[in-house]
Design a protein around this motif. Structure first.
Motif, mmCIF file in Angstrom:
data_model
loop_
_atom_site.group_PDB
_atom_site.id
_atom_site.type_symbol
_atom_site.label_atom_id
_atom_site.label_comp_id
_atom_site.label_asym_id
_atom_site.label_seq_id
_atom_site.Cartn_x
_atom_site.Cartn_y
_atom_site.Cartn_z
ATOM 1 N N UNK A 565 21.052 -96.390 -25.461
ATOM 2 C CA UNK A 565 22.269 -95.847 -26.068
ATOM 3 C C UNK A 565 22.849 -94.697 -25.260
ATOM 4 N N UNK A 566 22.053 -94.142 -24.334
ATOM 5 C CA UNK A 566 22.527 -93.057 -23.484
ATOM 6 C C UNK A 566 23.120 -93.577 -22.181
ATOM 7 N N UNK A 567 23.210 -94.897 -22.035
ATOM 8 C CA UNK A 567 23.957 -95.502 -20.941
ATOM 9 C C UNK A 567 23.422 -95.211 -19.559
ATOM 10 N N UNK A 568 22.158 -95.542 -19.314
ATOM 11 C CA UNK A 568 21.563 -95.281 -18.006
ATOM 12 C C UNK A 568 21.360 -96.548 -17.192
ATOM 13 N N UNK A 569 21.930 -97.665 -17.622
ATOM 14 C CA UNK A 569 21.783 -98.935 -16.914
ATOM 15 C C UNK A 569 22.972 -99.181 -15.995
ATOM 16 N N UNK A 570 22.811 -99.964 -14.936
ATOM 17 C CA UNK A 570 23.942 -100.347 -14.080
ATOM 18 C C UNK A 570 25.071 -100.967 -14.904
ATOM 19 N N UNK A 571 26.308 -100.709 -14.487
ATOM 20 C CA UNK A 571 27.442 -101.146 -15.299
ATOM 21 C C UNK A 571 28.675 -101.370 -14.427
ATOM 22 N N UNK A 572 29.528 -102.290 -14.864
ATOM 23 C CA UNK A 572 30.822 -102.565 -14.228
ATOM 24 C C UNK A 572 31.920 -101.796 -14.941
ATOM 25 N N UNK A 573 32.734 -101.085 -14.186
ATOM 26 C CA UNK A 573 33.849 -100.353 -14.780
ATOM 27 C C UNK A 573 34.875 -101.276 -15.407
ATOM 28 N N UNK A 574 35.112 -102.422 -14.786
ATOM 29 C CA UNK A 574 36.063 -103.384 -15.350
ATOM 30 C C UNK A 574 35.582 -103.891 -16.699
ATOM 31 N N UNK A 575 34.293 -104.173 -16.806
ATOM 32 C CA UNK A 575 33.785 -104.663 -18.088
ATOM 33 C C UNK A 575 33.794 -103.567 -19.151
ATOM 34 N N UNK A 576 33.587 -102.324 -18.757
ATOM 35 C CA UNK A 576 33.719 -101.232 -19.727
ATOM 36 C C UNK A 576 35.154 -101.159 -20.248
ATOM 37 N N UNK A 577 36.120 -101.318 -19.340
ATOM 38 C CA UNK A 577 37.516 -101.330 -19.769
ATOM 39 C C UNK A 577 37.769 -102.490 -20.724
#
Length: 745
Positions: A565-577
């Motif tokens: 829940x603290x968001x420490x995993x790899x992530x795509x900015x486009x998918x967050x958008x």
């Protein structure tokens, strides 16, 4: 364009390799053997051209005839590789993609000077023969067979065949290209057959035009239309005698007659062509002498042609272009199809939005700041489609790392390996609402420290060990943050206490939280974190289902661990958008799509299969979550100052996020018209390790002199762009909350 009668000329291109006759050569060609050999050779050549059909030989010739007919049909009907255009949503071109730079040019779009220059130097009898110049072909065959000089004696029609094979059919095959150019009777015979067949299907003007559209002029420049533009910044229609003569002379040996690398050889060859035009009575002698004194006249510093890749989209639009390529390849299209099809790819990119996003990103973080990326990805909410509007970074798109440039898809790909921080708390809130554990107006605990029953396989300082190799997960709130012992879930989303959301993880269950992240939009992100597999909450190893792409291994950042829940995993900015867009679209998830339309070279549409939109979560839940996330920009919210700096007064949703040791930070936000995510992270990891992984104290612009947080640089990037993009647009309200999800306790 009538051609005066006269004997065919042997051109310079056919005689330049002539060797002196030696005594051995003279002896070899003396006597009866020479006469017999030449007669036999001529007989074989003519017989082959006439396709004899007798006995077993007839079967072979029929097969050969069929092959030749198929090839000549292909030459007549199949166009060569063309340039694919990539445009923005308004049809403005942003990039050219090609393997061969070619501008298709019709016969009436080519100057007579160009045509006569080519005919004069390459095939004086072009308008008289029927594809093969018999005298020249026999002469070349005899010379080659008897050990004399290697001669082509090819007509323009035969050269069209050869160039088509080399530049089109075998353009990616060295073996095929070598075969199409080999000095052999068999190859010349096949070429002659095809040429004869071709002239039964095409007029002389069509053959000449076809040749001038397929032939190479060096440096990936093919065809007279592209050559006129690249060499002289003009059109094929406007080519002068001097210009046409230069280009006509080049087809013989493009590399060695390149006017920039070999200007003297190019001028000598050009003047030879002019002399031939005078000899063939297509140019007055006095005009020829005058034109021969003219300079080459090519554009300075090399050919004038566009870049052949997304580099041509420039530092600002390149990231979007790269995403388009990645997207289409993901749909099964090959690079060869894209780069040779002559398509028009109309994208969903809004150039104004993309520009404002770029300016905001590089204002907040300098483009050449070492190993710091600031990205912004924007998509349009909607229940039937999800158009990608902008993809930018503070870095420029390009190939010079010394200038901070990169060709990696930072705004769209999974390049933020340290995560988006507390922005992931929206998934926990949504899961808690779905599971009936808390509504947005219900009170949730907010202690300063919490020992979670969601365990971790890695030791955490100060946390008790609860089993062999297993420790409890302990969490505290950000230093300096003070909260009441209980606050509403809406206030928790606004002020972001860590302990509240770890407690909600326990109540909702890790399976529900991780699944919610995927449902709302982190599809590729979660697949990469879970080695391509869908999370399986029933697995005994659920908390350790992590891809090797995660630099920290299966520890704190594993989906299923308390830190999720603290968001420490790899992530795509486009998918967050896209997550923000899904929330703003009543819980309807659609795949991000950068394509509005693709048409082929004939203007016919090329369908691209996309995943259907789906109701990912209940509409009432999504609308209520939007209301729950609507306070972050207001006083007391983590992004309040960034919003106030631009005078923000629009209804919106928002959530900031910052990872431990300030390793990265993010802001996700949306209005009913536009959703986006900004992230700051380190994209380059020396040796693939963990050293220097944190962004730390990035001083982007004053007064940002403290440690990096999501409410600072990322939020300022988002607001700085959105304020300008939406200027003058309506200010629609957010959807109303569903009482079902407002209170549950």
């Amino acid at each position: 364009m009538a051609v005066p009668k006269g004997e065919p000329l042997v051109t310079w291109s056919h005689t330049r390799n002539r060797q002196p006759r030696t005594l051995a050569n003279v002896r070899k060609s003396d006597g009866l053997l020479k006469l017999v050999g030449l007669c036999l050779l001529a007989g074989v050549l003519v017989a082959g051209l006439l396709f004899p059909v007798v006995g077993a030989a007839g079967v072979i010739s029929n097969q050969a005839s069929q092959t030749v007919d198929e090839m000549s049909s292909e030459l007549a009907d199949v166009p060569p590789p063309l340039v694919t255009r990539v445009t923005d949503r308004d049809g403005n071109q942003i990039a050219s993609l090609y393997k061969q730079y070619r501008i298709p040019t019709a016969s009436d779009e080519i100057s007579d000077a160009m045509k006569w220059a080519l005919v004069s130097i390459e095939d004086k009898r072009f308008y008289e023969h029927h594809g093969v110049d018999w005298k020249g072909t026999l002469r070349a065959a005899i010379s080659n067979q008897t050990g004399g000089d290697t001669q082509g004696a090819s007509t323009i029609t035969q050269q069209y065949v050869k160039n088509y094979l080399i530049n089109v059919v075998y353009r990616d095959s060295e073996v095929g290209q070598e075969k199409a150019q080999e000095q052999s009777i068999a190859r010349k015979l096949k070429e002659a057959r095809i040429a004869i067949q071709l002239e039964t299907k095409m007029t002389k003007e069509q053959v000449l035009t076809g040749y001038l559209n397929v032939v190479e002029f060096s440096r990936q420049i093919f065809g007279v239309g592209a050559a006129a533009h690249a060499y002289f910044d003009t059109t094929a229609k406007e080519l002068t005698v001097a210009q046409g003569a230069l280009l006509a002379g080049m087809v013989n040996n493009p590399g060695q007659l390149d006017p920039w690398n070999h200007p003297e050889a190019a001028k000598e060859r050009r003047n030879r062509v002019i002399d031939k035009m005078v000899e063939n009575r297509k140019l007055a002698a006095e005009d020829g002498e005058r034109i021969k004194d003219e300079p080459l006249g090519v554009v300075p510093d090399g050919p004038n042609k566009p870049a052949s890749t997304c580099i041509g989209a420039g530092p600002e639009n390149g990231f979007f272009c790269q995403y388009v390529l990645d997207y289409l390849k993901g749909k099964g299209l090959t690079e060869d199809q894209i780069f040779t099809g002559g398509w028009t790819i109309k994208t969903s990119m809004d150039q104004k939005a993309n520009h404002e996003a770029k300016m905001s990103a590089q204002t907040q973080v300098k483009k050449d700041q070492e190993n710091v990326a600031n990205t912004l990805s924007l998509v349009k909410p909607g229940k039937k489609s999800r158009e990608v509007i902008a993809l930018v970074a503070n870095r420029d798109y390009g190939t010079d790392p010394a200038k901070g440039q990169t060709v990696y898809g930072l705004p769209s790909g999974i390049y933020n390996m340290t995560g988006a921080g507390s922005s992931y708390k929206m998934f926990t809130a949504a899961a808690a609402m779905k599971e009936g554990k808390a509504g947005i107006h219900d009170m949730v605990p907010a202690p300063s420290r919490h020992v979670s029953n969601v365990f971790t396989s890695g030791q955490k300082p100060g946390c008790p060990q609860v089993g062999q190799g297993t420790w409890a997960y302990c969490v505290t709130n950000n230093e300096g943050s003070e909260f009441d012992s209980e606050i509403t879930l809406q206030t928790a989303l606004q002020r972001s206490p860590n302990t509240s959301f770890v407690i909600l993880e326990e109540r909702a269950g890790m399976g529900a939280v991780v699944d919610m992240a995927s449902k709302l939009g982190l599809r590729n992100t979660m697949a990469s974190n879970l080695a391509g597999a869908k999370p399986n909450p029933d697995s005994d190893n659920y908390g350790l289902q992590v891809s090797q792409k995660q630099f920290f291994g299966p520890k704190e950042n594993s989906p299923g661990q308390g830190s999720f829940t603290l968001g420490v995993s790899p992530v795509s900015g486009l998918e967050l958008a896209n997550v923000a867009a899904t929330i703003m679209s009543g819980g309807v998830w659609c795949p991000p799509n950068p394509i509005l339309e693709i048409t082929d070279r004939s203007g016919e549409p090329i369908p691209i299969k996309t995943e259907p939109c789906e109701q990912a979560v209940d509409e009432g839940l999504a609308n209520t979550l939007a209301v729950g996330m609507s306070k972050d920009h207001e006083p007391g919210g983590t992004a309040a100052k960034a919003a106030a700096d631009v005078g923000w007064d629009r209804p919106m949703i928002g959530k900031t996020g910052t990872t431990q040791i300030n390793g990265s930070a993010a802001f996700i936000g949306a209005t009913p018209q536009l959703a986006g995510a900004a992230m700051v992270f380190r994209p380059d990891y020396p040796n693939g390790g963990l050293q220097d992984r944190g962004v730390g104290n990035v001083v982007a612009v004053p007064p940002d002199e403290g440690t990096m947080f999501g409410g600072r640089t990322p939020a300022r990037t988002w607001y700085g762009a959105m304020d300008k993009i939406l200027d003058g647009e309506p200010k629609p309200p957010l959807p109303g909350a569903d009482p079902k999800y407002e209170r549950m306790n």
